[in-house]
Design an enzyme around this catalytic site. Structure first.
Site, short mmCIF file in Angstrom:
data_model
loop_
_atom_site.label_atom_id
_atom_site.label_comp_id
_atom_site.label_asym_id
_atom_site.label_seq_id
_atom_site.Cartn_x
_atom_site.Cartn_y
_atom_site.Cartn_z
N CYS A 3 5.59 1.65 11.09
CA CYS A 3 5.23 0.57 12.24
C CYS A 3 5.06 1.28 13.51
CB CYS A 3 6.18 -0.55 11.94
SG CYS A 3 6.14 -0.97 10.40
N HIS A 63 4.05 -4.87 17.55
CA HIS A 63 3.71 -4.50 16.15
C HIS A 63 3.77 -5.68 15.62
CE1 HIS A 63 3.86 -3.48 11.89
NE2 HIS A 63 5.09 -3.86 12.01
N ASN A 75 1.21 -7.80 7.88
CA ASN A 75 1.52 -6.84 8.47
C ASN A 75 0.91 -5.44 7.99
OD1 ASN A 75 3.01 -4.30 9.21
ND2 ASN A 75 5.34 -5.33 8.95
O1 UT7 Z 1 6.92 -3.82 9.91
C1 UT7 Z 1 8.19 -3.08 9.51
C2 UT7 Z 1 9.35 -3.94 10.01
N1 UT7 Z 1 9.42 -4.99 8.97
C3 UT7 Z 1 10.03 -6.11 9.27
O2 UT7 Z 1 10.39 -6.17 10.45
C4 UT7 Z 1 10.39 -7.19 8.35
C5 UT7 Z 1 11.60 -7.91 9.09
N2 UT7 Z 1 12.01 -8.96 7.91
C6 UT7 Z 1 11.35 -9.99 7.65
O3 UT7 Z 1 10.45 -10.35 8.40
C7 UT7 Z 1 12.11 -10.93 6.58
O4 UT7 Z 1 13.26 -10.58 6.34
C8 UT7 Z 1 11.34 -11.29 5.45
C9 UT7 Z 1 10.04 -12.25 5.83
C10 UT7 Z 1 10.91 -10.11 4.72
C11 UT7 Z 1 12.11 -12.21 4.52
O5 UT7 Z 1 12.50 -13.35 5.26
P1 UT7 Z 1 14.09 -14.14 5.16
O6 UT7 Z 1 14.16 -15.28 6.12
O7 UT7 Z 1 14.83 -12.64 5.64
O8 UT7 Z 1 14.23 -14.35 3.67
P2 UT7 Z 1 15.54 -13.74 2.65
O9 UT7 Z 1 15.04 -12.29 2.35
O10 UT7 Z 1 16.67 -14.01 3.30
O11 UT7 Z 1 15.20 -14.91 1.40
C12 UT7 Z 1 15.26 -16.36 1.85
C13 UT7 Z 1 15.11 -16.80 0.23
C14 UT7 Z 1 15.70 -16.06 -0.99
O12 UT7 Z 1 15.99 -17.11 -1.77
P3 UT7 Z 1 17.39 -17.77 -1.92
O13 UT7 Z 1 18.17 -16.56 -2.49
O14 UT7 Z 1 17.90 -18.15 -0.77
O15 UT7 Z 1 17.17 -18.61 -3.28
C15 UT7 Z 1 14.52 -15.35 -1.52
O16 UT7 Z 1 14.48 -15.05 -2.73
O17 UT7 Z 1 13.52 -16.67 0.10
C16 UT7 Z 1 13.22 -16.03 -1.16
N3 UT7 Z 1 12.02 -15.48 -1.07
C17 UT7 Z 1 10.78 -15.91 -1.39
N4 UT7 Z 1 10.50 -17.16 -1.50
C18 UT7 Z 1 9.29 -17.40 -1.71
C19 UT7 Z 1 11.89 -14.16 -0.82
N5 UT7 Z 1 10.37 -13.89 -0.87
C20 UT7 Z 1 9.96 -15.15 -1.16
C21 UT7 Z 1 8.63 -15.36 -1.28
N6 UT7 Z 1 8.24 -16.46 -1.68
N7 UT7 Z 1 7.56 -14.56 -1.12
#
Ligand code: UT7
Length: 338
Positions: A118, A265, A295
């Site tokens: 990125c 980014h 992204n």
């Molecule tokens: O570009 C390079 C750098 N990358 C980044 O900067 C990405 C940084 N990270 C993020 O943008 C976020 O961490 C994500 C968008 C990847 C994830 O968001 P989050 O708010 O951190 O979600 P999480 O991983 O804590 O997951 C929360 C919940 C989980 O369920 P439980 O355990 O709370 O029941 C996941 O299983 O959301 C669930 N989940 C989804 N639900 C529906 C994870 N992915 C999905 C999905 N659809 N696609």
């Protein structure tokens, strides 16, 4: 030595025609539009048609648009700096393929590939800037292009990754200028390899022993897929984005009020909104197009720059701040007087 400055004289982009909405993804795995929009801001992304688009030909289309806007010709290019983590081949890099695709009269201009994910485009911009400053090259094509879609797995186990990424390419043409105080005012680059495995693809890598670089087990498993510890990446991203933007401002004795537009980014709309709130910037001062493209890793900043320019949001003499954070971890910024 009499140092030249480098200026961005043209920006361009290319995105594949195929639009994939969150609702399309709902049909492929357990996800939903509401979650994706709330957690990332993404509504749709572009996926390539593999009969038409390759990483290097998307980059060459973006470069041609940038050259046209700069009223330059392909044969003006002296150097290609190509940022991608999804090259056409394992080797050689996509830079040489783009050089071939462009069909230059100067058939042997050098092509450098950068794989800082990125942050790759800003790393590439910084490298191009140094070559121009020393007088070695006069016109440099800096590109970022990615095809993420064909590596994504549309399954529940990968849903936190596969809803985020998209395909596309962007380019900037840099030229030497002797106008003082104009062009790329500074670039700052950082890396912290402690966190390399928080966002990476392990296989097929050279860390494996002979005969085990690509096994049947790997094809079923997750080691050939992107691994991202989203929470850890997010927490570091918000800190490093702020630090590297401040670093650019301090180095140039500028305040946040001097900045006309920040182009981060496009990792997550929540990260962009965090930057805007922390810096207490008014609406519209942080550019976002992640809603349309997801992204696109190394391509996201040049695509955003190209669209912002076309929308009249980047004008002559504006102060533009680019900032990125991603795999490595790596992070970087560039402050530009357009
Ligand atoms: O570009 C390079 C750098 N990358 C980044 O900067 C990405 C940084 N990270 C993020 O943008 C976020 O961490 C994500 C968008 C990847 C994830 O968001 P989050 O708010 O951190 O979600 P999480 O991983 O804590 O997951 C929360 C919940 C989980 O369920 P439980 O355990 O709370 O029941 C996941 O299983 O959301 C669930 N989940 C989804 N639900 C529906 C994870 N992915 C999905 C999905 N659809 N696609």
């Amino acid at each position: 030595m009499n140092m030249m400055n480098s200026r961005i004289v043209g920006v361009g982009h290319y995105v594949p025609e195929k639009v994939v909405t969150n609702h399309d993804l709902e049909k492929m795995m357990d996800t939903n539009d509401e979650w994706i929009v709330e957690r990332t801001g993404i509504k749709e992304r572009r996926f390539i048609d593999h009969t038409k688009d390759t990483c290097s030909n998307m980059a060459s289309k973006a470069t041609k648009m940038a050259l046209e806007r700069a009223k330059l010709d392909i044969n003006d290019i002296d150097l290609i700096v190509f940022a991608t983590i999804t090259p056409d081949y394992m080797f050689p890099g996509s830079g040489v393929l783009m050089q071939r695709e462009l069909g230059l009269d100067k058939k042997t201009i050098p092509a450098i590939d950068i794989r800082n994910a990125c942050s790759g485009f800003i790393y590439a911009l910084s490298i191009a800037d140094q070559f121009i400053k020393t007088g070695m090259y006069k016109t440099v094509a800096v590109v970022g292009a990615e095809i993420q879609s064909t590596a994504l797995e549309f399954s529940d186990r990968q849903r936190h990754i596969s809803v985020i990424f998209g395909d596309g390419a962007g380019a900037a043409i840099l030229q030497a200028t002797d106008e003082a105080g104009k062009g790329i005012l500074s670039t700052h680059m950082h890396a912290d390899g402690t966190f390399a495995e928080e966002l990476y693809v392990k296989d097929p890598g050279s860390s494996r022993k002979q005969g085990e670089r690509l096994t049947k087990e790997m094809l079923e498993g997750l080691s050939i897929k992107a691994h991202m510890n989203g929470n850890v990446v997010f927490k570091h991203a918000v800190v490093r984005f702020m630090e590297v933007i401040q670093e650019a401002l301090v180095a140039n004795k500028k305040s946040k009020e001097d900045v006309d537009l920040i182009i981060p980014h496009q990792a997550n709309l929540r990260i962009s909104n965090f930057i805007q709130q922390k810096l207490q910037l008014e609406e519209g001062k942080v550019y976002n197009n992640i809603q349309k493209y997801g992204n696109t890793t190394g391509a996201s900043i040049p695509i955003a720059m190209s669209e912002a320019w076309a929308e009249g949001k980047i004008k002559e003499n504006d102060i533009i701040c680019l900032a990125a954070f991603g795999s490595g971890f790596t992070w970087a910024s560039a402050l530009i007087k357009w």
